[in-house]
Design an enzyme around this catalytic site. Structure first.
Site, PDB file in Angstrom:
ATOM      1  N   GLU A 128      36.922 -10.304 -59.312  1.00  0.00           N
ATOM      2  CA  GLU A 128      35.823  -9.354 -59.494  1.00  0.00           C
ATOM      3  C   GLU A 128      34.845  -9.861 -60.567  1.00  0.00           C
ATOM      4  O   GLU A 128      33.632  -9.692 -60.446  1.00  0.00           O
ATOM      5  CB  GLU A 128      36.413  -7.996 -59.905  1.00  0.00           C
ATOM      6  N   THR A 181      22.442  -5.532 -59.902  1.00  0.00           N
ATOM      7  CA  THR A 181      23.415  -5.049 -60.886  1.00  0.00           C
ATOM      8  C   THR A 181      22.823  -5.072 -62.289  1.00  0.00           C
ATOM      9  O   THR A 181      23.013  -4.143 -63.076  1.00  0.00           O
ATOM     10  CB  THR A 181      24.685  -5.927 -60.861  1.00  0.00           C
TER      11      THR A 181
END
Lengths: 309, 309
Positions: A128, A181
């Site tokens: 991740e 993001t």
């Protein structure tokens, strides 16, 4: 067992008042992955379908998490991984987490399950980190544990499985816009009013209590994010309308999934969730924004085996 | 029933990560109150023992809350109230709340219980406001509901009864120093870091989960206040030592009771709570500060009848 085919589900993180800690697992959308033992040591990604992602293991989230596991497990074999990607990257429902969690979950199965869920989550967080720039378990934990999870802390990793009432359904709409993001992060305030923080933690405490007592009304009352949503919702066109119409249509609450652009709603029962889906569709149908919509009960199992041999 | 004698317990508010929302009820320390019907309408305070407090109903917290109830109930009688005060005002374990809650709870009994717990809490908050300058239910709610309570919101008032495991004991030490409420408030930051707020709500969510699952270890892990305690503890001499020694002696956690100066610790079992009491005593015994110490199981009932006729 030499080969395993798994379903690695999409997930919703940042569940309203549980920003950065609370997530849940979906059942009707997820990636499929095939992982098989090889004589050659190491990790090879041999097939990627659906979206264009890197094949080099150290550049692919599924590869990076697998390598993290291999470093600890030091098995006498290697693994090759096929990824059948169904969750669109960047949609806000844990696309990279599904890949990162799926590979290590599958390898753990093929090795005879030497690692527990928390350990697997830790490996997956390494993958991740490649996608998001930091290790967090918001989406990985619900994918691996299933149901609702509260990530109490990341170092050391503490994941709590929060029970949820059986009639809880999620409706997710993914408007096809891009949210960077970096932008979603930059828009957040570094400092917040203590008063607002107290309201937020009262709501999260209340939500956890409501989950334990299967109190749908209290779930509805508690599903509020007064800290993050007011900022991030600005990045999602028609968010407020989608939320208002979802609640009008019967949703217990609605919010931003992850850092968006997907919007989730929770409802009591499938019929209500369908009515919410209809209401959500109606909003975006009037715009030029394309969208996908998903309806799912809460997936209590998390990642699961489709086939093994 | 014409006369009732009640026990109105001390309470702990601001339970660590549950600052401003979470409280619990004690069993071994509280006021006693006698309330009796009178032909004359209105509220008269006829006796106050223990501490020097005003007799005029509209200047006394027990009187003000009673008057708030009377305005709604409009009964054909009046009430006289005797207060046997055992909880020292300003000690930080809900002294004014015990008076404010006790009078309305007793009157409600004498009227045949027309009001529910939430309504009684609302009346009592009017009395509390006289003492603290604002209506809050942090101490009133646990006194009336018993056990642990989470005040989800004040307007409208929503009180949640949070279950707690049966072996939970509290140790309270009250160092006899004065903390002015105004000072305790002024020392709090208006703005806090989002990152810290997230840690705090992760802990509160976790604490509520731990209460539901009777997980003492997780209770211990969750009993942290990283927002308020670092500021307010500066007002309590030896706080850090008391906390450290309590935990060394076996406490699950410790923190400031209300806005101080009392310090609470929670332990698993009476023996552990006694060891904690011993450790707390030892700290203040070496100083010139006088102190009281209380050991109590969690009072699950709240205010209770001692005698009625």
């Amino acid at each position: 067992m030499n080969e395993i085919k798994i379903f690695s589900p999409a997930t919703v993180a940042n569940v309203s008042c549980g920003f950065d800690v609370l997530g849940f697992c979906l059942d009707t959308i997820g990636d499929e992955m095939v992982v098989r033992k090889t004589k050659d040591k190491g990790i090879r990604i041999t097939k990627i379908e659906g979206y264009d992602l890197p094949f080099e293991a150290h550049k692919n989230v599924a590869g990076v998490s697998a390598l993290a596991l291999m470093e600890v497990a030091q098995p006498h074999c290697g693994f090759e991984i096929e990824i059948y990607k169904k969750i669109k990257p960047g949609s806000g429902i844990g696309s990279s987490s599904a890949s990162a969690a799926g590979s290590v979950w599958a390898i753990n199965q093929l090795l005879g399950s030497p690692f527990n869920k928390t350990q697997i989550t830790n490996f997956a967080m390494k993958g991740e980190a490649l996608a998001s720039g930091c290790e967090h378990a918001d989406n990985i934990a619900p994918a691996i544990f299933g149901g609702f999870t509260l990530v109490k802390s990341c170092t050391p990793l503490q994941v709590l499985a929060i029970p949820s009432p059986s009639k809880l359904y999620a409706t997710i709409i993914h408007p096809e816009i891009e949210i960077k993001t970096a932008e979603a992060r930059a828009i957040l305030p570094k400092q917040i009013a203590l008063k607002k923080a107290i309201t937020q933690w009262a709501n999260l405490g209340s939500l956890v209590h409501a989950m334990h007592t299967s109190d749908y009304e209290l779930i509805s009352d508690s599903l509020n994010d007064i800290i993050v949503e007011p900022f991030r919702s600005q990045l999602i066109p028609y968010f407020d309308v989608v939320k208002t119409e979802s609640i009008k249509a019967g949703a217990l609450g609605a919010g931003i999934s992850g850092s968006g652009p997907s919007i989730f709603a929770l409802s009591k029962g499938k019929a209500a969730a369908e009515a919410v889906a209809h209401a959500m569709k109606k909003v975006y149908s009037k715009t030029d924004i394309n969208f996908d919509i998903h309806l799912s009960k809460i997936n209590m199992e998390g990642i699961r085996v489709i086939k093994s041999n």
